[in-house]
Write a protein that holds these residues in place. Structure first.
Motif, PDB file in Angstrom:
ATOM      1  N   UNK A   1     -21.910  48.505 -16.797  1.00 16.29           N
ATOM      2  CA  UNK A   1     -20.702  49.119 -16.281  1.00 16.29           C
ATOM      3  C   UNK A   1     -19.856  49.639 -17.443  1.00 16.29           C
ATOM      4  N   UNK A   2     -19.884  48.912 -18.544  1.00 15.06           N
ATOM      5  CA  UNK A   2     -19.148  49.366 -19.723  1.00 15.06           C
ATOM      6  C   UNK A   2     -19.548  50.779 -20.137  1.00 15.06           C
TER       7      UNK A   2
ATOM      8  N   UNK B   1     -25.071  51.042 -12.520  1.00 17.54           N
ATOM      9  CA  UNK B   1     -24.870  50.221 -11.326  1.00 17.54           C
ATOM     10  C   UNK B   1     -26.189  50.106 -10.578  1.00 17.54           C
TER      11      UNK B   1
ATOM     12  N   UNK C   1     -26.902  49.234  -6.728  1.00 21.54           N
ATOM     13  CA  UNK C   1     -25.702  48.861  -6.004  1.00 21.54           C
ATOM     14  C   UNK C   1     -25.176  49.950  -5.058  1.00 21.54           C
ATOM     15  N   UNK C   2     -25.303  51.186  -5.464  1.00 23.00           N
ATOM     16  CA  UNK C   2     -24.751  52.272  -4.648  1.00 23.00           C
ATOM     17  C   UNK C   2     -25.864  53.135  -4.042  1.00 23.00           C
TER      18      UNK C   2
ATOM     19  N   UNK D   1     -23.511  58.025  -2.400  1.00 27.81           N
ATOM     20  CA  UNK D   1     -22.337  57.573  -3.124  1.00 27.81           C
ATOM     21  C   UNK D   1     -22.399  57.994  -4.587  1.00 27.81           C
TER      22      UNK D   1
ATOM     23  N   UNK E   1     -13.390  51.812 -10.081  1.00 23.33           N
ATOM     24  CA  UNK E   1     -14.117  50.549  -9.987  1.00 23.33           C
ATOM     25  C   UNK E   1     -13.777  49.782  -8.716  1.00 23.33           C
TER      26      UNK E   1
END
Lengths: 213, 213, 213, 213
Positions: C94-95, C152, C155-156, C160, C200
Motif C-alpha cells: 500500500x505504501x 492491493x 482486494x479490489x 474498482x 484509503x
DNA sequence: AATGAATGAGCGTTCATTCAT
DNA sequence: GATGAATGAACGCTCATTCAT
C-alpha cells in the motif's frame, strides 16, 4: 447539349443586387485581366476596381476563380448574343455566308481585348467551369456550321463544313490574339476581305486533289 | 528584324555547365508547365524536377520568369529547327507547299503540349522576352510565306500570301489548342487532308468576288 | 495498443535542426497557449515567440494545428516519462500506491499550466491526433491501474481498479484545472494528504453496501 | 460571495421579448457549440439557428462572447436548478448522501453535452463572466458540502468535506468529459455504483494513516 | 559550384460588427 | 423592432528569393 445554368452562389439574397454588383465586378475585373492577367490580379484589386470592399466582393462570390468564371461566362454570353443577333443561319446564299463572316469578324474586332482574356484564361478555370464555357464555344461554332451548310447546299462534306467553321471561328479570334503581327499589315476591313477571298477560292488550284494519304 | 541573342545571366562561369544545367532545367520545367501551367508551378518543383537544389537553380537564373523564357525559347527553337529541317522554301511546286503544310502539321501534332504551353504562357513574359520570342514566330511565318510565294509564283497577292501563311501557322497550333473539339472528329491525317483541300480550293466559288466593302 | 509514431512532416532535411527548432516552437507556443489559448494565438505570434519568422515556422510544420499537436504530444510525453521514472508498478505494498499518488500529484503541481493547456485544447486536434494523444493518456491510466492492482492484491474488483485509476488521474489534473477553488484552501501537500486519506478509507462507512441498483 | 446578476445589455426595451429572443438564441447556440465548439461557430450560424437575422442577433447582445456567456450561464442555471430540486441538504443520513450522488450523476449523464461545452469554453469568457459563472459552480459544490456535512455529522474534517465535495462534483463531470475511456467500460449505473462504493469505503485500508508528510 | 535554411511581403479568405433602410 | 448588405482588420499560409556555409 443541355447544360443547366451554372450558378455561382452568393450570400446576398436580393437577386437584382447580385446582378448589379456582379456586373460592376465583371466590368472591373475584365479591365484588370486584360492589363495583367488573372493570376497577377489580386482579389483586393478586383474589389477596388469594382467599387467595393474586399468583404463585399466575397459576399457575391466564393473564390477568386468565381470571378474568372463570371468574366468568361459574361464574355462568351455577349459574343454569343451578338452572333445570334447578326447571323441568320436559315439564309441559303453564299452572300449570307460572307455576311456572317463579315459580322463575326467585326464583332471580334470590337471585342478584341475580351476575347483575348477569354482565350488565355479559360485554362485557369476548373474542369467544370471550363466545360460549361466551352459548351458555349461549341454552340457558336455550330452556328457557323449551320450558316455554311445552308449557304453551300450539298457542295461540301460534313468534315469540310466542321473544319471550315472552326477555321472561321479561329480566324476571328486570331485577329485579336495575333494583333502584334496582323494589325500592322491589315485593317479589320482588309483582313476580312482577304480572308473571305481565301475562304471562297483557296489558292485557286481548281482541281480537287491530295484528298488522301 | 535582327535581334541579338537574349542572354539570361548566370553566376556560373563554366559555359558548358550552364548549358547542361539549363537543359536539365528546361526538361524538368516543360513537364511541369504542361501539367499545371507556369503560375501554379513553384521554383522548388522546378529545382526538384531538374535534379538539383533550389539554391543551384538560382545560380543559373535570376528569376522564375527566366525559366519560362528559357522554356519558351527552347520550344520555339526546336519548332523552328524542325521546320527548317523539313521545309525547303526554294521549291516551286504546289506539291512542295502541300508537303510543307503536311510536315508542319505533323510537327504541331508531335509537339502539341509544348506548343500549348508556349501559347498560353508567353503573355507572362516581360515585354522584352515576348518580343524576342515572337520574333522567332515571325521568322517561322516568314518561312511559310516563302514557301507559298515560291509554290504559287505570281498567282497570289502579297496580302494573300501573308494571310495564308498566318492561317496555316495558326491552323497548325489550333490542332493542339482546340484539341477538345478537333481531336474528337479528326485524326491528324484527316485534319491535314481536309485543311489542304480547303486551302487549295476554298469552298469552291470560282469567281473572284467581294474584293471590297 | 500499438501505435506507430505520428510524424509531423517538415520541409527541412536536417533532423537535428528539426528537433531543435520544434523545441523552440513548443516552448514558445506553450507559453502563448497558456496565456490565451490555442484559438486566440496567431501563427505569427508563435513564430515570434519561437524566435523565427513566419516563413521559417512553416518550414517545420504544415498547419497551425501541427503546432498544437506537437505541444500536446510533448506535454504528454514529459508527463508520461516523469511518471515512468517515479512510479514502479511492480511494488506490492500500500505504501507504494501512496508513493505513486504522491509523486503523481507532485508532478501535476509542477506541470499545472501545461496540463491545463493539454486538457483544454486536445479537443481542437483532429480526430487522428486526438486518438494518438489520448492513447498516451490511456497508458498513463494503465500505469496507475498496475500500481493499484499490485498494491492491493486481490482486494479490489477490476472495475474498482479501473475507476480508482481514473479517479486518481483526474484528481491530479483537477489540482491544476480547479486551482481557482482548490488552491485557496489547500497546498499541494495538504491536498495530497487528504486525497490519500479519502482514497484509503472513503468516508469511513465500513460495511460494504449499496453495491447494486 | 454575493454577486449581483450579471446583465448583458440589449438595445431592445421590451424585457419579455429580450427573454424570449435570448432563449431562442441559447437553444440554437448550444446545439452549435456542442457540434463544433464556440470558436468554430460563427455569429451568422447562431443567428440562423436562433431563427432570426444577424442584425437582430446584435440587437440582443453586444458581442459574440455575450452569447457564450448566456449559454454557459443558462447551462449552469439548469444544472443548479436540477440539483436543488433533487437534493435536500437538510437530510442527515448516509442514504441521503448516496441519493444525492446518484441524482447528481444522473443529471451529469443527462446533460453530458452541455456540461462538456461549459467545461471547455468557460476559459473563453472574460475574467468577469468567468467569475460570475464559477460562482455558480462554487454554490453547487457548496450544496454537496452541505449534504456531506449533514450526512456524516462530525465524522469528517472540514478539509475532507470540501475535498469530497470537489471529488464528487468532478467525478460527475468526468463521466461526460472522459466518456471516451469511461463509457466503454461502464454504464452510468455501474459507474455510479462503483463510485459510491469507493466513496464510502475507499480501498478498504481501515486504519487512518499517512496523515502527514 | 552546390546547398538548403531562412525570410517576409503578400496572397486568398473569413467573420464579428455596424448601420441605413 | 427587424433586416441584411457592407466593411476591413486580421487570419493561416505560400513561395520567390537570398546568403551563409
Amino acid at each position: 447539349m443541355i447544360m443547366s445554368k451554372k450558378e455561382v452562389p452568393s450570400s446576398i439574397k436580393d437577386e437584382a443586387l447580385v446582378t448589379k454588383r456582379r456586373n460592376q465586378m465583371i466590368k472591373g475585373a475584365v479591365t484588370l485581366f486584360i492589363e495583367k492577367g488573372f493570376h497577377k490580379t489580386t482579389t483586393r484589386e478586383i474589389a477596388k476596381a469594382s467599387g467595393f470592399s474586399i468583404g463585399t466582393l466575397y459576399e457575391y462570390i466564393r473564390t477568386k476563380e468565381d470571378v474568372l468564371f463570371l468574366v468568361c461566362d459574361s464574355i462568351y454570353q455577349r459574343v454569343k448574343e451578338r452572333m445570334e443577333a447578326s447571323i441568320d443561319p436559315r439564309e441559303t446564299t453564299v452572300q449570307s455566308l460572307i455576311h456572317a463572316v463579315r459580322s463575326y469578324f467585326q464583332l471580334m474586332d470590337d471585342m478584341q481585348d475580351e476575347v483575348l482574356v477569354m482565350y488565355q484564361e479559360v485554362k485557369s478555370l476548373t474542369r467544370d467551369a471550363q466545360d460549361y464555357v466551352l459548351q458555349k464555344e461549341r454552340e457558336m461554332v455550330a452556328m457557323l456550321e449551320d450558316v455554311i451548310r445552308n449557304s453551300l447546299p450539298g457542295r461540301e462534306s460534313e468534315e469540310e463544313i466542321k473544319l471550315l467553321a472552326n477555321n472561321i471561328f479561329v480566324q476571328g479570334q486570331m485577329w485579336g490574339f495575333r494583333r502584334w503581327i496582323l494589325q500592322r499589315q491589315f485593317t479589320i476591313e482588309t483582313y476580312t476581305d482577304v480572308q473571305i477571298q481565301l475562304l471562297l477560292n483557296g489558292v485557286g488550284e481548281f482541281q480537287k486533289q491530295e484528298g488522301g494519304a
